[in-house]
Design a protein around this motif. Structure first.
Motif, mmCIF file in Angstrom:
data_model
loop_
_atom_site.group_PDB
_atom_site.id
_atom_site.type_symbol
_atom_site.label_atom_id
_atom_site.label_comp_id
_atom_site.label_asym_id
_atom_site.label_seq_id
_atom_site.Cartn_x
_atom_site.Cartn_y
_atom_site.Cartn_z
ATOM 1 N N ASP A 276 -3.853 -2.899 3.895
ATOM 2 C CA ASP A 276 -3.933 -1.600 3.226
ATOM 3 C C ASP A 276 -2.762 -1.474 2.266
ATOM 4 N N TRP A 277 -3.057 -1.146 1.021
ATOM 5 C CA TRP A 277 -2.017 -1.100 -0.004
ATOM 6 C C TRP A 277 -0.906 -0.131 0.355
ATOM 7 N N GLU A 278 -1.248 1.023 0.881
ATOM 8 C CA GLU A 278 -0.241 2.055 1.146
ATOM 9 C C GLU A 278 0.732 1.654 2.240
ATOM 10 N N THR A 279 0.343 0.714 3.090
ATOM 11 C CA THR A 279 1.249 0.311 4.177
ATOM 12 C C THR A 279 2.167 -0.845 3.779
ATOM 13 N N LEU A 280 1.962 -1.411 2.598
ATOM 14 C CA LEU A 280 2.830 -2.496 2.152
ATOM 15 C C LEU A 280 4.205 -1.963 1.773
ATOM 16 N N SER A 281 5.231 -2.761 2.002
ATOM 17 C CA SER A 281 6.569 -2.371 1.583
ATOM 18 C C SER A 281 6.637 -2.332 0.063
ATOM 19 N N SER A 282 7.593 -1.572 -0.450
ATOM 20 C CA SER A 282 7.754 -1.471 -1.896
ATOM 21 C C SER A 282 8.003 -2.830 -2.550
ATOM 22 N N PRO A 283 8.851 -3.696 -1.971
ATOM 23 C CA PRO A 283 9.044 -5.014 -2.584
ATOM 24 C C PRO A 283 7.758 -5.839 -2.624
ATOM 25 N N MET A 284 6.971 -5.788 -1.551
ATOM 26 C CA MET A 284 5.735 -6.550 -1.536
ATOM 27 C C MET A 284 4.742 -6.001 -2.549
ATOM 28 N N GLN A 285 4.669 -4.681 -2.676
ATOM 29 C CA GLN A 285 3.798 -4.094 -3.695
ATOM 30 C C GLN A 285 4.202 -4.572 -5.083
ATOM 31 N N SER A 286 5.503 -4.594 -5.344
ATOM 32 C CA SER A 286 5.999 -5.041 -6.645
ATOM 33 C C SER A 286 5.592 -6.488 -6.912
ATOM 34 N N LEU A 287 5.739 -7.340 -5.907
ATOM 35 C CA LEU A 287 5.384 -8.752 -6.067
ATOM 36 C C LEU A 287 3.885 -8.912 -6.322
ATOM 37 N N LEU A 288 3.067 -8.223 -5.526
ATOM 38 C CA LEU A 288 1.623 -8.390 -5.676
ATOM 39 C C LEU A 288 1.128 -7.848 -7.015
ATOM 40 N N VAL A 289 1.719 -6.754 -7.489
ATOM 41 C CA VAL A 289 1.348 -6.242 -8.813
ATOM 42 C C VAL A 289 1.680 -7.282 -9.871
ATOM 43 N N HIS A 290 2.832 -7.896 -9.743
ATOM 44 C CA HIS A 290 3.215 -8.949 -10.698
ATOM 45 C C HIS A 290 2.241 -10.123 -10.660
ATOM 46 N N LEU A 291 1.701 -10.416 -9.472
ATOM 47 C CA LEU A 291 0.763 -11.532 -9.337
ATOM 48 C C LEU A 291 -0.652 -11.163 -9.748
ATOM 49 N N GLY A 292 -0.870 -9.866 -10.032
ATOM 50 C CA GLY A 292 -2.193 -9.480 -10.532
ATOM 51 C C GLY A 292 -2.940 -8.491 -9.681
ATOM 52 N N ALA A 293 -2.285 -7.877 -8.692
ATOM 53 C CA ALA A 293 -2.978 -6.909 -7.840
ATOM 54 C C ALA A 293 -3.404 -5.686 -8.618
ATOM 55 N N ARG A 294 -4.559 -5.143 -8.243
ATOM 56 C CA ARG A 294 -5.038 -3.875 -8.809
ATOM 57 C C ARG A 294 -4.764 -2.786 -7.783
#
Length: 297
Positions: A276-294
């Motif tokens: 679940d996106w909302e449960t990811l840590s802020s650093p992990m969200q940042s990394l996944l967005v950089h890798l192409g997450a929507r």
């Protein structure tokens, strides 16, 4: 003594200003409140910390000692606050990312490098696993996210494609299959193979499909790198299965033939995998967005 950081800050405001009135202004507090608080601090210390004069105040020897330690403690608090902010914003700490072989060797290096270079105090620990292992680990809550093949059943998890990942068969130029444009995996299970080293998630994935077909691969040798595998194949040691991008990269140098695998499991996309996106840590969200997450709907 039961002094808190607010007390220390207030005392420094007064001591540095040399005036209770000006110190109160610096602390944005009422004069009466500051005077009462200073008396409480001195009572708690059990000693006079300020000498009061008509034109202001000066610190006593004990007051100088308190001011010295107050500056150290407030400076340390500022450093701590900065470090915690770094963790919160993803510029410090350690992220654990589980990834299959193709993502680890082909997808991540060029994409992860600029993101990590901008965060010199952040560490990323990459763990190579098969896609099925990664899905189980993410589903169990043992890691935040991973990169897997969309050929895997990830029921209950989010999969977001970020790159193509086709697998191809490579064969020596003189091999009977060299003229073919496409083969099914079942057609080559009697052949000898060059594999990747034990622990390779991709090699485990290939061998899983061989077992699913009721066979086991005959591996003549295992290599640690894709280039080593390709060179062995080119010399006739056996067949190999590698990502299409790897096959294309080394084909001119080693002169082998690339043959498409017709099996559905060989036509894949690399996908970000998380619960679940909302449960990811802020650093992990940042990394996944950089890798192409929507992140939107």
């Amino acid at each position: 003594m039961r002094l808190d950081l607010a007390d220390l800050h207030l005392f420094l405001c007064v001591a540095d200003a040399g005036s209770i009135t000006q110190g109160a202004a610096r602390a944005n507090l009422a004069l009466a409140s500051v005077s009462a608080r200073l008396r409480s601090i001195e009572a708690d210390a059990g000693i006079a910390l300020l000498e009061r004069h008509p034109r202001g105040v000066i610190t006593t020897e004990a007051g100088e000692a308190l001011a010295h330690h107050a500056r150290l403690m407030l400076r340390q608090q500022a450093l701590l606050k900065g470090e915690l902010q770094d963790f919160a914003t993803g510029t410090r700490g350690t992220l654990h990312l589980y990834t299959n072989t193709a993502a680890l060797t082909e997808f991540l290096p060029s994409r992860l490098a600029p993101w990590l270079a901008d965060r010199p105090r952040l560490h990323v620990e990459l763990k190579e696993r098969t896609s099925s292992d990664i899905v189980r680990t993410v589903a169990a809550g043992l890691t935040e996210a991973g990169i897997v093949s969309d050929a895997i059943d990830a029921h209950g998890l989010q999969l977001q494609p970020v790159a193509k990942d086709r697998l191809a068969l490579i064969a020596p130029a003189g091999h009977p299959l060299a003229h073919r444009s496409k083969v099914h995996f079942a057609e080559v299970l009697d052949e000898s193979f060059v594999g990747l080293a034990a622990g390779s998630a991709l090699q485990d994935h290939i061998e899983e499909h061989a077992r699913a077909a009721g066979r086991s691969l005959t591996l003549r040798i295992r290599m640690k790198t894709f280039e080593g595998l390709c060179e062995m194949v080119a010399h006739g040691v056996g067949l190999g299965i590698v990502p299409q991008c790897v096959a294309s990269r080394y084909r001119r140098r080693h002169g082998y033939r690339t043959i498409a695998l017709a099996d559905d499991w060989a036509h894949r996309h690399l996908c970000l995998c998380f619960r679940d996106w909302e449960t990811l840590s802020s650093p992990m969200q940042s990394l996944l967005v950089h890798l192409g997450a929507r992140t939107g709907p």
